[in-house]
Enzyme design. Structure first.
Site, PDB file in Angstrom:
ATOM      1  N   SER A   1       0.254  -8.940   1.305  1.00 22.91           N
ATOM      2  CA  SER A   1      -1.194  -8.904   1.484  1.00 22.91           C
ATOM      3  C   SER A   1      -1.493  -8.786   2.970  1.00 22.91           C
ATOM      4  O   SER A   1      -0.756  -9.334   3.797  1.00 22.91           O
ATOM      5  CB  SER A   1      -1.803 -10.207   0.953  1.00 22.91           C
ATOM      6  OG  SER A   1      -3.116 -10.364   1.437  1.00 22.91           O
TER       7      SER A   1
ATOM      8  N   HIS B   1       0.838  -1.208   0.000  1.00 22.67           N
ATOM      9  CA  HIS B   1       0.000   0.000   0.000  1.00 22.67           C
ATOM     10  C   HIS B   1       0.873   1.260   0.000  1.00 22.67           C
ATOM     11  O   HIS B   1       0.583   2.242  -0.688  1.00 22.67           O
ATOM     12  CB  HIS B   1      -0.865   0.071   1.266  1.00 22.67           C
ATOM     13  CG  HIS B   1      -1.834  -1.050   1.424  1.00 22.67           C
ATOM     14  ND1 HIS B   1      -1.711  -2.027   2.392  1.00 22.67           N
ATOM     15  CD2 HIS B   1      -2.965  -1.340   0.751  1.00 22.67           C
ATOM     16  CE1 HIS B   1      -2.722  -2.854   2.305  1.00 22.67           C
ATOM     17  NE2 HIS B   1      -3.505  -2.474   1.325  1.00 22.67           N
TER      18      HIS B   1
ATOM     19  N   LYS C   1      -1.753  -6.944  -7.847  1.00 23.10           N
ATOM     20  CA  LYS C   1      -2.007  -8.218  -7.152  1.00 23.10           C
ATOM     21  C   LYS C   1      -3.481  -8.591  -7.290  1.00 23.10           C
ATOM     22  O   LYS C   1      -3.830  -9.733  -7.518  1.00 23.10           O
ATOM     23  CB  LYS C   1      -1.618  -8.162  -5.673  1.00 23.10           C
ATOM     24  CG  LYS C   1      -1.735  -9.542  -5.031  1.00 23.10           C
ATOM     25  CD  LYS C   1      -1.382  -9.534  -3.580  1.00 23.10           C
ATOM     26  CE  LYS C   1      -2.528  -9.116  -2.711  1.00 23.10           C
ATOM     27  NZ  LYS C   1      -3.630 -10.099  -2.634  1.00 23.10           N
TER      28      LYS C   1
END
Ligand code: PAF
Length: 283
Positions: free
Chosen positions: A187, A37, A151
């Site tokens: 993730s 992120h 992703k």
């Protein structure tokens, strides 16, 4: 960094920037932020005058209540990470703010098979929930550029189609998947892996890369079967889907033929954690 929880305040805060026609970069997230992120945030700060990041665990995109309740949440850590990455505003609304009275204002969009295969097949209603929340966030923030990781490749394609269908002005910026040192795609769900599972999780990435290496020398069906078998050699893994598809339409490819733009995508359970990953293939 400004932290805001209401739509009204977001609009007020953004007004002077919009008035001056400044570039607003937007990174939508569900929190539990990691380096994947933060790369999006840094790219946004480099390319825009103002960067906004939303943190909202969107219940309507979860088709499984347990997955929703186990989704990691750590708002104060997220705020610290965003501050350090140069984000200007964090929008972290509550449920009532996004869906007042529990009402979900649906936008009925038709994506053909795009939102019904792979993630759409195994997580019914998932993309409907993503489209509703992302469209709502776009309306609130009016971004110039919005950043999405590859992703979630199918999500990226669905968002592109939503932009097209609704004629939105926002630029959708696709960013490369960020990986841990051993190759595992970053993730928020990785936090739920046990130590033992974390040690073997790189297998998904390794098999995807092997598929890329084998490329068009091997028939598509054989490559798919080989990959599924290879991942499941360890009984902790259960492959939900492994597809080789056209990179634009995401329709499964039966044979290599003239296709030059393909992608291999997988969803795999490791224990009770569902992981997804993909690699682009070249022929
Ligand atoms: O990719 C995600 O984290 C979510 O699907 C998104 C885009 C923030 C919408 O809730």
């Amino acid at each position: 960094m400004k932290e805001i929880t209401t739509i009204k305040e977001v609009k007020q805060w953004l007004k002077p920037y919009l008035k001056k026609n400044l570039r607003i970069g937007f990174v939508p997230t569900m929190g539990a932020l990691h380096e994947g992120h933060l790369r999006l945030v840094r790219q946004s700060t480099a390319e825009n005058n103002i960067t906004v990041c939303s943190v909202f665990v969107n219940p309507i995109q979860f088709n499984n209540q347990e997955d929703l309740s186990k989704y990691p949440r750590n708002l104060s850590q997220d705020a610290n990470l965003l501050r350090k990455s140069g984000c200007d505003m964090m929008f972290c609304p509550g449920l009532e703010e996004m869906y007042p009275g529990g009402r979900i204002d649906n936008v009925e969009l038709e994506f053909g098979l795009l939102d019904k295969i792979m993630e759409g097949k195994f997580r019914p209603g998932h993309f409907r929930g993503v489209v509703i929340v992302v469209n709502k966030l776009f309306n609130i923030i009016s971004p110039t550029n919005a950043y999405f990781g590859k992703k979630d490749y199918q999500q990226l394609m669905v968002i592109n189609r939503m932009k097209e269908a609704l004629g939105l002005a926002v630029n959708i910026i696709a960013c490369e998947t960020v990986r841990e040192n051993d190759g595992l795609a970053m993730s928020s769900r990785n936090l739920r892996l046990t130590i033992g599972e974390r040690q073997v999780a790189r297998k998904i990435f390794e098999v995807l890369y092997k598929v890329r290496e084998k490329g068009t020398k091997t028939p598509v069906w054989e490559l798919r079967e080989w990959a599924i078998k290879k991942i499941q050699e360890d009984s902790r893994f259960r492959v939900e889907y492994f597809e080789i598809a056209d990179r634009e339409t995401l329709m499964p490819i039966e044979s290599w033929g003239q296709k030059t733009q393909a992608i291999a995508l997988a969803a795999v359970y490791l224990g009770d954690v569902r992981l997804i990953d993909n690699v682009e293939l070249f022929s």
